[in-house]
Design a protein around this motif. Structure first.
Motif, PDB file in Angstrom:
ATOM      1  N   ALA A  10       0.848  -1.191   0.000  1.00 58.57           N
ATOM      2  CA  ALA A  10       0.000   0.000   0.000  1.00 58.57           C
ATOM      3  C   ALA A  10       0.881   1.239   0.000  1.00 58.57           C
ATOM      4  O   ALA A  10       1.778   1.365   0.820  1.00 58.57           O
ATOM      5  CB  ALA A  10      -0.904   0.006   1.228  1.00 58.57           C
ATOM      6  N   LEU A  38      -7.646  -0.857   2.881  1.00 61.14           N
ATOM      7  CA  LEU A  38      -6.294  -1.236   3.291  1.00 61.14           C
ATOM      8  C   LEU A  38      -6.320  -2.481   4.176  1.00 61.14           C
ATOM      9  O   LEU A  38      -5.475  -3.375   4.040  1.00 61.14           O
ATOM     10  CB  LEU A  38      -5.621  -0.067   4.022  1.00 61.14           C
ATOM     11  N   SER A  43      -3.064  -4.591   4.954  1.00 59.00           N
ATOM     12  CA  SER A  43      -2.205  -3.470   5.349  1.00 59.00           C
ATOM     13  C   SER A  43      -2.781  -2.808   6.597  1.00 59.00           C
ATOM     14  O   SER A  43      -3.295  -1.685   6.553  1.00 59.00           O
ATOM     15  CB  SER A  43      -2.092  -2.454   4.204  1.00 59.00           C
ATOM     16  N   GLU A  46      -1.031   0.581   7.790  1.00 55.72           N
ATOM     17  CA  GLU A  46      -1.403   1.725   6.958  1.00 55.72           C
ATOM     18  C   GLU A  46      -2.853   2.117   7.218  1.00 55.72           C
ATOM     19  O   GLU A  46      -3.200   3.304   7.230  1.00 55.72           O
ATOM     20  CB  GLU A  46      -1.212   1.392   5.474  1.00 55.72           C
TER      21      GLU A  46
END
Length: 263
Positions: A10, A38, A43, A46
């Protein structure tokens, strides 16, 4: 030969750009949606970073939009910051200060246009916050980076003066060291003291020049805000006059119909 699988990557900066491009009304919804995207890609870190971003104020949101639409104006302003922090003559400093004044005004005008286009008031309080945030960025490298990318997260407050200039080292002023008597020692110390005092006075003069420029800028902005308010008042008066005329016509029609019915 099998290739190793790579986890989802990401680009946090790109995701943040998508968020800061959103309208103010859609910011929270867009933030939560991006965070979910995300998380679905694995992720999590993030996603937490995106979810931690707070909805910007109206002033910060509009300034970010202006920075994205007019990167040339932002670069012009940042260039004046760099020039004012470099050692140089008083004339160089005054020139850079004057150009900074014009650069701030250009960005403030663009921000005001965006505010009005989005239906937000571009009055004194909001414009004042925009101006102070731009001035504060002068001494904050992180703020300059965020401004350059249109990703400011909060309003900023400038320091008292904002642009202190480092005084030259006092040891640049020395008496000739060819004698080691008391008179020479006193003269050397006196020269060093005067050198430091001169440097302090020069720095203070430059800081006061910046403060004066800031005051002039705020006065200009107040005048612009007053002019915009005056124009809005004139437009409102025009609309009121037209509606009053329509009302008079409607009342005349009512009176005519009443006469016809009752007559």
């Amino acid at each position: 030969m099998a290739t190793a699988k790579r986890g989802p990557e990401a680009n946090l900066a790109e995701v943040a750009d998508r968020l800061f491009e959103a309208s103010l009304a859609e910011f929270v919804k867009a933030r939560d949606q991006l965070a979910k995207e995300l998380e679905s890609k694995g992720s999590a870190e993030e996603a937490r970073s995106i979810r931690s971003l707070r909805k910007p104020t109206v002033a910060v949101w509009a300034l970010n939009q202006a920075a994205r639409r007019h990167p040339d104006k932002v670069e012009r302003l940042l260039d004046t910051f760099r020039r004012m922090q470099k050692p140089g003559s008083a004339a160089d400093f005054r020139e850079a200060s004057s150009e900074r004044h014009a650069a701030v005004k250009a960005l403030v005008d663009s921000t005001a246009e965006i505010l009005e286009g989005a239906g937000h008031p571009a009055g004194g309080p909001v414009i004042e916050k925009v101006t102070r945030t731009l001035l504060a960025a002068a001494t904050d490298e992180q703020a300059q980076h965020a401004l350059a990318h249109g990703r400011l997260e909060r309003e900023l407050e400038p320091s008292q003066f904002g642009f202190g200039m480092p005084p030259p080292p006092a040891d640049q002023i020395k008496a000739r060291p060819d004698k080691d008597d008391r008179e020479l020692v006193r003269a050397r110390k006196r020269a060093e003291q005067l050198g430091a005092e001169v440097a302090d006075l020069v720095a203070s003069a430059r800081q006061l020049e910046v403060a004066a420029r800031d005051a002039e800028l705020k006065l200009d902005l107040a005048r612009q805000a007053a002019e915009r308010t005056r124009e809005r008042a004139e437009r409102a008066s025009g609309r009121a006059a037209r509606k009053r005329h329509e009302l008079d016509e409607a009342l005349a029609q009512v009176a005519e119909l009443e006469n016809q019915i009752l007559g």
